[in-house]
Write an enzyme that holds these catalytic residues in place. Structure first.
Site, mmCIF file in Angstrom:
data_model
loop_
_atom_site.group_PDB
_atom_site.id
_atom_site.type_symbol
_atom_site.label_atom_id
_atom_site.label_comp_id
_atom_site.label_asym_id
_atom_site.label_seq_id
_atom_site.Cartn_x
_atom_site.Cartn_y
_atom_site.Cartn_z
ATOM 1 N N ARG A 247 0.825 -1.043 0.046
ATOM 2 C CA ARG A 247 0.016 0.058 0.024
ATOM 3 C C ARG A 247 1.025 1.402 0.176
ATOM 4 O O ARG A 247 0.984 2.043 -1.072
ATOM 5 C CB ARG A 247 -0.930 0.002 1.274
ATOM 6 C CG ARG A 247 -2.035 1.012 1.173
ATOM 7 C CD ARG A 247 -1.663 2.526 1.484
ATOM 8 N NE ARG A 247 -1.228 2.484 2.849
ATOM 9 C CZ ARG A 247 -0.412 3.545 3.162
ATOM 10 N NH1 ARG A 247 -0.630 5.057 2.527
ATOM 11 N NH2 ARG A 247 0.058 3.835 4.360
ATOM 12 N N ASP A 248 1.526 1.514 1.189
ATOM 13 C CA ASP A 248 2.178 2.584 1.316
ATOM 14 C C ASP A 248 3.614 2.810 0.447
ATOM 15 O O ASP A 248 3.551 3.968 -0.338
ATOM 16 C CB ASP A 248 2.849 2.687 2.701
ATOM 17 C CG ASP A 248 3.613 4.011 3.013
ATOM 18 O OD1 ASP A 248 4.013 4.710 2.175
ATOM 19 O OD2 ASP A 248 3.821 4.290 4.411
ATOM 20 N N HIS B 253 10.100 6.397 10.009
ATOM 21 C CA HIS B 253 10.677 6.444 8.675
ATOM 22 C C HIS B 253 12.202 6.630 8.791
ATOM 23 O O HIS B 253 12.536 6.831 10.007
ATOM 24 C CB HIS B 253 10.345 7.682 7.986
ATOM 25 C CG HIS B 253 9.009 7.582 7.307
ATOM 26 N ND1 HIS B 253 8.539 8.299 6.052
ATOM 27 C CD2 HIS B 253 7.866 6.480 7.386
ATOM 28 C CE1 HIS B 253 7.327 7.962 5.741
ATOM 29 N NE2 HIS B 253 7.016 6.948 6.420
ATOM 30 N N CYS C 174 11.636 7.956 -2.135
ATOM 31 C CA CYS C 174 13.122 8.055 -1.873
ATOM 32 C C CYS C 174 13.140 9.903 -2.224
ATOM 33 O O CYS C 174 13.399 10.487 -3.174
ATOM 34 C CB CYS C 174 14.042 7.689 -3.084
ATOM 35 S SG CYS C 174 15.421 8.241 -3.237
ATOM 36 N N ASN D 130 10.237 5.054 4.184
ATOM 37 C CA ASN D 130 9.978 3.787 5.298
ATOM 38 C C ASN D 130 11.077 3.116 5.715
ATOM 39 O O ASN D 130 12.166 2.818 5.211
ATOM 40 C CB ASN D 130 9.073 2.853 4.560
ATOM 41 C CG ASN D 130 7.422 3.349 4.544
ATOM 42 O OD1 ASN D 130 6.838 3.909 5.388
ATOM 43 N ND2 ASN D 130 7.033 3.505 3.117
#
Lengths: 322, 322
Positions: B21-22, B217, B248, B257
Site C-alpha cells: 500500500r504505502d 521513517h 526516496c 519507510n
C-alpha cells in the site's frame, strides 16, 4: 544554573571522528596531504574535539598513511582538540609520540582467528604489545593516554561468534598492561542493540572508568540503533566517520563506519550536546569530497537537510532542558 | 515451558508490512495486479502476519490502487494473515469492507497544516470521519478493527514542530470516536529516539491498550534507532516496507519507510521473535523487483548478508533464551 551545567555534562557525548585515519586507510585512493589538512581544519571548525588523524604503519603497507607524522604535526596546532593516532606496535607508537600525538589507539582483536589473520599474533602477544607501548609512553610521553580498541568484539567474519567472556578477559588484561581506556569495536557490523548494551555494561563492571568508546558500524543498517543502545548503557564516546567513509564493503549504501552527520543529528535532536555545529559539519563534506574526488559519501541527514524548526533547542520538547 | 511461551509472547513483535500500500502508492509506476498478488504471496511465505495491501481511494487520484478490491480479495485467501486496507473516509471503508479486508486503517494528521493541505479538513472533521467509519463498521462488519494512524505526529514539514499535547488529545478523540488502535507515524522523518519513547509512553498512559503501531521513517537514518526506542517504550507492532519502498524523497539511499529486512534482522538478532524467516524475506525482494523493474530497493542486511553464525538462536548470547 549549576543544575543545567551538571545536566549537560552528564548528558553530553564526545564524537571521535575517525575518518582521516579509518576512512582514508580503507579507500584505494590516497588523499594528498594538503587536502588532509584542509579536511581536519574543517572538522575542527565544525566543533569536533577528538580526531583520529593517522595510522603509524609502514608506508609500504598503507601508502595512504605515509604522511602520518606531517598530518599529526599540523593537526596538533589546533588548540583544544585531542589528536589521536593509531599505532599497531611500539615502533609506530614511538613515531606517533615524536610527532606529538595527544592520544594513542592500538587495535587488539577479540577474535583469535582475526588476530592471527590480521597481525599474525595471538591475543596474548597483542597484550604484550600493549604493555610495550605503555612502557614506552611512560618513558617518553607520560601525559599521553593509551586506548585499546577491541576489534571484532561483537562477532567475527572468520570465526563467527566471539565469546563475551573473551572480550571481558581481554579488556581486563589490556588495562592491567597499561591501557587507560578499552573500547569495543563492531569491526564486522554484526552487533545488535541488546548485545551492545549487555557487553558495554559488562565492560564497565569489569574495568570501571577504563571503559572506552563505542566504535560501531552500519554494515547492516543498525549503526545508530547500536549507538543508542551504547548510550543507554552509559557510553559517552562514539567513533564515527564523516560521510561514512571507511568502506563500502558490500554495496552502495552499505557503508562501514557510522556516519558522523547522522549520529550527531540523532544526539542533538535528542537534546544531548555534542558540541558540533551541524551545518558546518555538512560543509566539511566538501573538503572531504575535494580531497577524494569520486569517492561515494554516505549520510542521510545531509541529503534530507535539517528538519523545519531546527535547531532542536527551539523545539518544544527540548525546551524543558533549557 | 510456559515461562518460555510467556517470555516469547512478551518479547515478540508484529511486523506490519506496508509496502503493497504505502510503497506502491508512493512510486510513479503501477505494479500489475498479478505481480501484486505474487509479491503478497512471497511476503506471506516469509512469515509476515499482517500486510497492508491496498488503499481505497478514487482511482483518478491513485491509479496505482485501482485494483484495490481485487488485491484484497486475493490476499484474504491466505489463512492466518491479517489483511489491512487504508481508507480515507466512509466511502472507501465501505468498499474495503465489502472486499473482505480484516482491518482498516485511517490516517489522521496531527498537524493542522498537514491536515488542511492533505485532505482539506480540520483535525476535528477527521475525527468525525473516524466516527462515521466506526459506525459503518459496526453496521456491516463489527468484527473488523479500525486503526487510526496519526501522521506527522513527530513533526511536520509545513508547520514544523507538532505539540505533543495535540497528538495525545487527538489520539483520545479518535478512541472515543470508535478507533480500536491509534498508532503514531513519523511521516516526515523528523522523529528522534527520545521523542519516540516519550510520546509512545504518553500515548499508552492516555489510551492504554488502544495504543497502536509505530510507523517510523528512515529519512535521516534514524529509523531503526527510533524503532528500538519505541520497543523500549513498550510498542510491539512496527510498520515497515520491503526494500524501503515508499519514497526516496531526497536522494539515493534516503528511503522513507523503515526497511522491513533490516528491522527484522535487528529484532531477530536481539532474540526478539518476529515469526519471519529472513532468507525468505530477502527472496521476496525478487517478486517486488519483477513487479517494479528499475525501482531502487534499499536494505543493508540483504546486501551484506546474514552474519556468520546465523541464525541468532545458535549464537551464544541468545542461548539463554532457548
Amino acid at each position: 544554573m549549576s543544575a543545567v551545567i551538571s545536566k549537560r555534562s552528564t548528558e553530553a557525548v564526545l564524537i571521535s571522528e575517525v575518518g582521516p585515519r579509518d576512512g582514508l586507510q580503507s579507500v584505494a585512493a590516497t588523499m594528498p596531504t594538503a587536502h588532509k589538512r584542509a579536511w581536519i581544519d574543517a572538522l575542527v571548525a565544525a566543533g569536533l574535539r577528538e580526531i583520529e588523524v593517522a595510522s603509524f604503519v609502514p608506508a609500504r603497507l598503507l601508502p595512504q598513511m605515509a604522511d602520518a607524522a606531517e598530518v599529526v604535526r599540523h593537526a596538533v596546532t589546533h588548540a583544544g582538540v585531542c589528536i589521536m593516532a593509531l599505532v599497531p606496535n611500539r615502533h609506530g607508537a614511538e613515531a606517533a609520540l615524536r610527532a606529538g600525538a595527544h592520544k594513542l589507539t592500538l587495535p587488539v582483536s577479540a577474535s583469535e582467528a582475526h588476530s592471527q589473520a590480521n597481525v599474525r599474533k595471538t591475543r596474548e602477544q597483542m597484550v604484550d604489545e600493549v604493555r610495550a607501548v605503555a612502557r614506552l609512553r611512560d618513558e617518553i610521553a607520560p601525559q599521553v593516554p593509551l586506548e585499546v580498541g577491541l576489534s571484532t568484539a561483537f562477532g567475527c567474519t572468520l570465526q563467527g561468534p566471539v565469546a563475551e567472556d573473551d572480550v571481558i578477559w581481554l579488556a581486563e588484561a589490556c588495562v592491567q598492561a597499561g591501557a587507560h581506556e578499552v573500547g569495543l569495536s563492531d569491526t564486522t557490523g554484526m552487533a545488535n542493540p541488546a548485545q551492545v548494551k549487555r557487553l558495554f555494561t559488562r565492560l564497565q563492571a569489569a574495568v570501571g572508568s577504563h571503559a572506552g568508546a563505542a566504535h560501531l558500524h552500519n554494515t547492516r543498517g543498525l549503526g545508530l540503533a547500536n549507538c543508542l543502545a551504547a548510550y543507554e548503557a552509559g557510553v559517552r564516546t562514539f567513533d564515527a566517520s564523516l560521510g561514512g567513509l571507511g568502506g563500502c564493503p558490500y554495496a552502495p549504501g552499505a557503508s562501514g563506519n557510522v556516519v558522523t552527520e547522522d549520529l550527531v543529528f540523532m544526539f542533538e535532536a535528542m537534546g544531548i550536546d555534542t558540541g558540533i555545529d551541524l551545518p558546518r559539519l555538512f560543509a566539511a563534506r566538501q573538503a572531504l569530497r575535494e580531497g577524494l574526488p569520486g569517492e561515494p559519501l554516505y549520510g542521510m541527514t545531509p541529503e534530507a537537510g535539517l528538519p523545519k524548526g531546527w535547531p532542536s533547542s527551539a523545539l518544544p520538547f527540548n525546551k524543558a532542558l533549557a
